[in-house]
Write a protein that holds these residues in place. Structure first.
Motif, PDB file in Angstrom:
ATOM      1  N   MET A 151      -2.752  -2.362  -4.880  1.00 13.09           N
ATOM      2  CA  MET A 151      -2.984  -0.916  -4.855  1.00 13.09           C
ATOM      3  C   MET A 151      -2.787  -0.359  -3.446  1.00 13.09           C
ATOM      4  N   ALA A 152      -3.243  -1.087  -2.424  1.00 10.30           N
ATOM      5  CA  ALA A 152      -3.114  -0.611  -1.047  1.00 10.30           C
ATOM      6  C   ALA A 152      -1.650  -0.543  -0.607  1.00 10.30           C
ATOM      7  N   VAL A 153      -0.855  -1.532  -0.993  1.00  5.68           N
ATOM      8  CA  VAL A 153       0.552  -1.565  -0.601  1.00  5.68           C
ATOM      9  C   VAL A 153       1.363  -0.504  -1.340  1.00  5.68           C
ATOM     10  N   THR A 154       1.067  -0.321  -2.620  1.00  6.73           N
ATOM     11  CA  THR A 154       1.870   0.597  -3.449  1.00  6.73           C
ATOM     12  C   THR A 154       1.291   2.003  -3.522  1.00  6.73           C
ATOM     13  N   HIS A 155       0.042   2.177  -3.098  1.00  5.15           N
ATOM     14  CA  HIS A 155      -0.672   3.448  -3.234  1.00  5.15           C
ATOM     15  C   HIS A 155      -0.796   3.852  -4.700  1.00  5.15           C
ATOM     16  N   ARG A 156      -0.868   2.865  -5.587  1.00  4.26           N
ATOM     17  CA  ARG A 156      -1.058   3.102  -7.025  1.00  4.26           C
ATOM     18  C   ARG A 156      -2.470   2.683  -7.401  1.00  4.26           C
ATOM     19  N   PHE A 157      -3.232   3.631  -7.895  1.00  3.42           N
ATOM     20  CA  PHE A 157      -4.593   3.368  -8.347  1.00  3.42           C
ATOM     21  C   PHE A 157      -4.519   3.036  -9.827  1.00  3.42           C
ATOM     22  N   TYR A 210      -7.280  -2.134   2.927  1.00  2.27           N
ATOM     23  CA  TYR A 210      -6.914  -0.811   3.441  1.00  2.27           C
ATOM     24  C   TYR A 210      -5.405  -0.633   3.320  1.00  2.27           C
ATOM     25  N   SER A 211      -4.985   0.553   2.897  1.00  2.51           N
ATOM     26  CA  SER A 211      -3.560   0.869   2.871  1.00  2.51           C
ATOM     27  C   SER A 211      -3.095   1.190   4.288  1.00  2.51           C
ATOM     28  N   ASP A 212      -1.798   1.389   4.444  1.00  2.00           N
ATOM     29  CA  ASP A 212      -1.261   1.673   5.770  1.00  2.00           C
ATOM     30  C   ASP A 212      -1.793   2.981   6.353  1.00  2.00           C
ATOM     31  N   ASP A 213      -2.284   3.881   5.506  1.00  4.33           N
ATOM     32  CA  ASP A 213      -2.861   5.130   6.012  1.00  4.33           C
ATOM     33  C   ASP A 213      -4.383   5.043   6.175  1.00  4.33           C
ATOM     34  N   GLY A 214      -4.940   3.832   5.981  1.00  5.49           N
ATOM     35  CA  GLY A 214      -6.370   3.619   6.198  1.00  5.49           C
ATOM     36  C   GLY A 214      -7.244   3.838   4.975  1.00  5.49           C
ATOM     37  N   THR A 215      -6.660   4.110   3.820  1.00  5.44           N
ATOM     38  CA  THR A 215      -7.429   4.319   2.604  1.00  5.44           C
ATOM     39  C   THR A 215      -7.900   2.977   2.043  1.00  5.44           C
ATOM     40  N   PRO A 216      -9.217   2.830   1.800  1.00  2.53           N
ATOM     41  CA  PRO A 216      -9.694   1.580   1.206  1.00  2.53           C
ATOM     42  C   PRO A 216      -9.507   1.564  -0.316  1.00  2.53           C
TER      43      PRO A 216
END
Length: 181
Positions: A95-101, A166-172
């Motif tokens: 999810m963190a890499v793809t930004h898919r929840f 954490y994603s690259d934008d810092g979102t956990p």
């Protein structure tokens, strides 16, 4: 986050999930997953961001708070299972890499297939969330959601694994996987 740190994190993810890396990710819309039902409850837009909490600390706090909630509701404490941790970390990493929840991961995997790939044969359920800065915030959101609360307070489950990335934008991105054994 600098490009080097991002590359190191991505390499760590690849090392943790070698069997899943080669599968093409399947796009999953929120409407196609159980996550859609909880989207109104788990709304990270209402959570203020602060300094990132270290992943290991978040993972430990989620387990501790899960067991505290279970104890307060008459359930036994869950044992931490390393195989369920692997399954949880893989989904949080995806999810963190793809930004898919989504409950659907690499190659269309589900919590059942991810747990079994990690060596755990009796997975019971999964909770996911994103955007919450602290373990308390994510636990409060899960407890306010009937489906997530049911997973946490299922007294028949015996084990847990948690993953936070954490994603690259810092979102956990958070994942809990529960097991029957």
């Amino acid at each position: 986050m600098c490009a080097f740190q991002s590359a190191v994190r991505n390499l760590a993810l690849l090392a943790a999930a070698p069997l899943l890396v080669f599968a093409a990710p399947t796009p999953a819309s929120a409407g196609d997953t159980p996550a859609a039902a909880a989207r109104a409850v788990i709304d990270p837009a209402r959570v203020a961001q602060s300094e990132p909490v270290p992943v290991a600390r978040l993972m430990s706090q989620v387990v501790t708070m899960t067991n505290q909630r279970r104890n307060a509701n008459g359930c036994d404490q869950l044992d931490v299972d390393q195989e369920l941790i692997v399954a949880s970390e893989r989904q949080s990493g995806y999810m963190a890499v793809t930004h898919r929840f989504s409950h659907i991961g690499w190659g269309g995997s589900t919590f059942v297939t991810r747990a079994r790939l990690a060596g755990y044969r009796q997975p019971a359920g999964e909770n996911i969330a994103w955007g919450y800065a602290t373990a308390l915030q994510v636990m409060d959101a899960w407890m306010a959601s009937p489906r997530h609360r049911t997973n946490i307070l299922n007294c028949d489950t015996k084990s847990i694994g948690t993953g936070v990335r954490y994603s690259d934008d810092g979102t956990p991105y958070y994942t809990q996987v529960f097991g029957w054994k």
